[in-house]
Design a protein around this motif. Structure first.
Motif, PDB file in Angstrom:
ATOM      1  N   THR A  40       0.818  -1.155   0.091  1.00 20.93           N
ATOM      2  CA  THR A  40       0.028  -0.001  -0.100  1.00 20.93           C
ATOM      3  C   THR A  40       0.842   1.329  -0.025  1.00 20.93           C
ATOM      4  O   THR A  40       1.918   1.309   0.891  1.00 20.93           O
ATOM      5  CB  THR A  40      -0.771  -0.043   1.064  1.00 20.93           C
ATOM      6  OG1 THR A  40      -1.763  -1.103   1.274  1.00 20.93           O
ATOM      7  CG2 THR A  40      -1.861   1.179   1.159  1.00 20.93           C
ATOM      8  N   CYS A  42       0.977   5.534  -0.347  1.00 18.96           N
ATOM      9  CA  CYS A  42       0.349   6.447  -0.194  1.00 18.96           C
ATOM     10  C   CYS A  42       0.705   8.167  -0.755  1.00 18.96           C
ATOM     11  O   CYS A  42       1.860   8.089  -1.301  1.00 18.96           O
ATOM     12  CB  CYS A  42       0.267   6.843   1.520  1.00 18.96           C
ATOM     13  SG  CYS A  42       1.800   7.226   2.265  1.00 18.96           S
ATOM     14  N   ASN A  44       0.115  12.395  -0.359  1.00 18.87           N
ATOM     15  CA  ASN A  44      -0.665  13.380   0.235  1.00 18.87           C
ATOM     16  C   ASN A  44      -0.180  14.652  -0.378  1.00 18.87           C
ATOM     17  O   ASN A  44       0.980  14.526  -0.926  1.00 18.87           O
ATOM     18  CB  ASN A  44      -0.588  13.490   1.632  1.00 18.87           C
ATOM     19  CG  ASN A  44       0.894  13.510   2.150  1.00 18.87           C
ATOM     20  OD1 ASN A  44       1.783  14.502   1.709  1.00 18.87           O
ATOM     21  ND2 ASN A  44       0.927  12.598   3.341  1.00 18.87           N
ATOM     22  N   CYS A  51       5.133   9.632   2.046  1.00 23.25           N
ATOM     23  CA  CYS A  51       3.858   9.387   1.065  1.00 23.25           C
ATOM     24  C   CYS A  51       4.586  10.347  -0.211  1.00 23.25           C
ATOM     25  O   CYS A  51       5.374  11.081  -0.063  1.00 23.25           O
ATOM     26  CB  CYS A  51       2.647  10.121   1.565  1.00 23.25           C
ATOM     27  SG  CYS A  51       1.863   9.183   2.819  1.00 23.25           S
ATOM     28  N   GLN A  69      -3.319   4.756  -1.877  1.00 27.84           N
ATOM     29  CA  GLN A  69      -4.391   5.599  -1.142  1.00 27.84           C
ATOM     30  C   GLN A  69      -3.985   6.997  -1.198  1.00 27.84           C
ATOM     31  O   GLN A  69      -2.904   7.499  -0.673  1.00 27.84           O
ATOM     32  CB  GLN A  69      -4.303   5.057   0.391  1.00 27.84           C
ATOM     33  CG  GLN A  69      -4.737   3.647   0.694  1.00 27.84           C
ATOM     34  CD  GLN A  69      -5.042   3.263   2.071  1.00 27.84           C
ATOM     35  OE1 GLN A  69      -4.362   3.877   2.913  1.00 27.84           O
ATOM     36  NE2 GLN A  69      -5.700   2.044   2.159  1.00 27.84           N
TER      37      GLN A  69
END
Length: 437
Positions: A40, A42, A44, A51, A69
């Motif tokens: 996973t 990430c 942002n 991330c 995500q």
């Protein structure tokens, strides 16, 4: 299993159990390696806490099967996906891909990545793309759900209905820039629970780059897209890159439980609630199901089926259980003399068409027919102002067992009528199919 194998020695049983345990151990270890392989990632906006700050950077870094995500925020980029992965926004109301000045919001590119499959896109607002918000080509098992698609197709010249710079593989989309979500050469995929508003058009299934088949379009709201249909199934010329010389076809797709309203109203004849179209010889749009949709206030009929050339395959489409109200008349060669719920127009024979259990109201014509094939329309509630069924051609229409708006049947006071030649309307229903409407 051992009971049916006859008598065996304890030694055999011990060896057998050992083999089973070893096999189970191997499966468990293999499962651990598979789980370890899927990661996973990430994203942002600030790129903090390990991330990425750009979605495309995370996509490029991801391996097959990974999940990305994306945190709430605005990401000014265009994302291209060429591998199997899941791209999940935190929330469609707060996770925005702003593709202003860029070709697309998300491009699932199976055209350049052969065999692309198993992609998920969910939880985004996608806005301001020059062409489509989401375009998917030559891919399988793609899921697009829970997104907001708004204000795309920004390169459309609305006065001239042209779209400067649209990719060459899009062979018949220059007049609307490809609509909000576009599938071409896509199979066994799902487009569900998206809200698609204020684009040129809503959802397009076409065959520019390959056959588009066995897809589910369900639970979407396509509203106020002014220059095309809410949902379109259209057979196009094959793109040069395919090397094909005849259309690939649009078939075995299900259009269910969508709301399509206020589309195609900017100019006359711009768009239907659901459009089923082909304009070339050999075009194929067949075996599709349009079921349980609400088709309200669109510029063309609620469902418009058009075959504009000979030699096409428009067989076995079914229009079942839809609520259709307040749509427009059809135009040009598919002309209808008044606002229309369903129009079946065909130069090619649209044989096997089934129209059943629809509620059609607030139209001048419930079902208009002009095609060289027998059309069957049964168990519909024809709550319209003039003709429940209007045959604009010369071939017969089987319109038995419909509710024409009153117990006395077609043509009676307070009932809609049967118009044109060859409409068989008797026997008719003496009460509505849907008693609550």
């Amino acid at each position: 299993m051992l009971e049916n194998a006859g008598f065996r020695s304890p030694e055999w049983a011990s060896r057998s159990c050992t083999r089973i345990l070893l096999a189970l151990g191997a499966i468990a270890i293999g499962g651990m390696f598979q789980s370890a392989a899927a990661a996973t990632l990430c994203v942002n906006p600030s790129g903090t806490n390990g991330c990425y700050s750009h979605i495309q950077a995370a996509v490029d870094a991801a391996s097959v099967g990974d999940t990305i995500q994306v945190a709430s925020g605005t990401y000014r980029e265009s994302v291209t996906i060429g591998k199997s992965l899941s791209l999940l926004g935190a929330n469609a109301s707060s996770t925005v891909i702003d593709a202003v000045g860029l070709p697309t919001g998300i491009n699932v590119d199976g055209l350049d990545n052969a065999g692309l499959a198993n992609v998920v896109i969910s939880g985004f607002t996608i806005e301001n793309a020059k062409y489509e918000a989401i375009v998917v080509t030559n891919s399988s098992n793609v899921t697009v759900w829970g997104n907001s698609i708004v204000n795309n197709n920004r390169s459309l010249d609305a006065a001239a209905l042209t779209c400067e710079g649209i990719p060459d593989w899009e062979t018949a989309e220059g007049f609307d820039c490809g609509e909000g979500i576009h599938l071409s050469g896509v199979d066994h995929s799902t487009v569900a629970n998206n809200t698609i508003t204020h684009n040129a058009g809503g959802i397009l299934l076409s065959d520019d780059t390959g056959a588009t088949h066995d897809n589910l379009i369900t639970g979407n709201t396509t509203a106020n897209n002014p220059f095309d249909c809410g949902i379109t199934l259209a057979s196009h010329p094959p793109a040069e890159v395919t090397g094909a010389t005849s259309p690939f076809g649009i078939y075995h797709n299900t259009i269910s439980d969508n709301v399509s309203s206020g589309n195609g109203v900017a100019i006359e004849g711009a768009g239907a609630g659901v459009g089923i179209f082909g304009f070339l010889p050999g075009a194929g749009v067949y075996g599709n199901l349009v079921i349980h949709n609400r088709l309200i206030g669109n510029g063309l009929p609620g469902v418009a089926m058009h075959s504009h050339a000979p030699g096409g395959n428009f067989q076995d489409n079914a229009i079942i259980g839809n609520y259709i109200s307040g749509n427009g008349a059809d135009t040009e060669d598919a002309f209808t003399p008044g606002t229309t719920g369903i129009n079946v127009f065909g130069v090619s024979a649209e044989s096997g068409t089934v129209i059943s259990q629809n509620i059609i109201k607030n139209e001048n014509i419930g079902i208009a027919v002009n095609t060289p094939a027998l059309i069957q329309a049964h168990l519909n509630d024809l709550l319209v102002k003039r003709f429940g069924v209007d045959n604009l051609g010369s071939n017969p229409v089987d319109a038995t067992e419909n509710w024409w708006g009153c117990p006395s049947g077609p043509g009676a006071a307070s009932c809609s009528a049967a118009g044109g030649p060859g409409v068989t309307a008797t026997p008719f229903l003496k009460q509505p199919v849907h008693s609550d409407k």
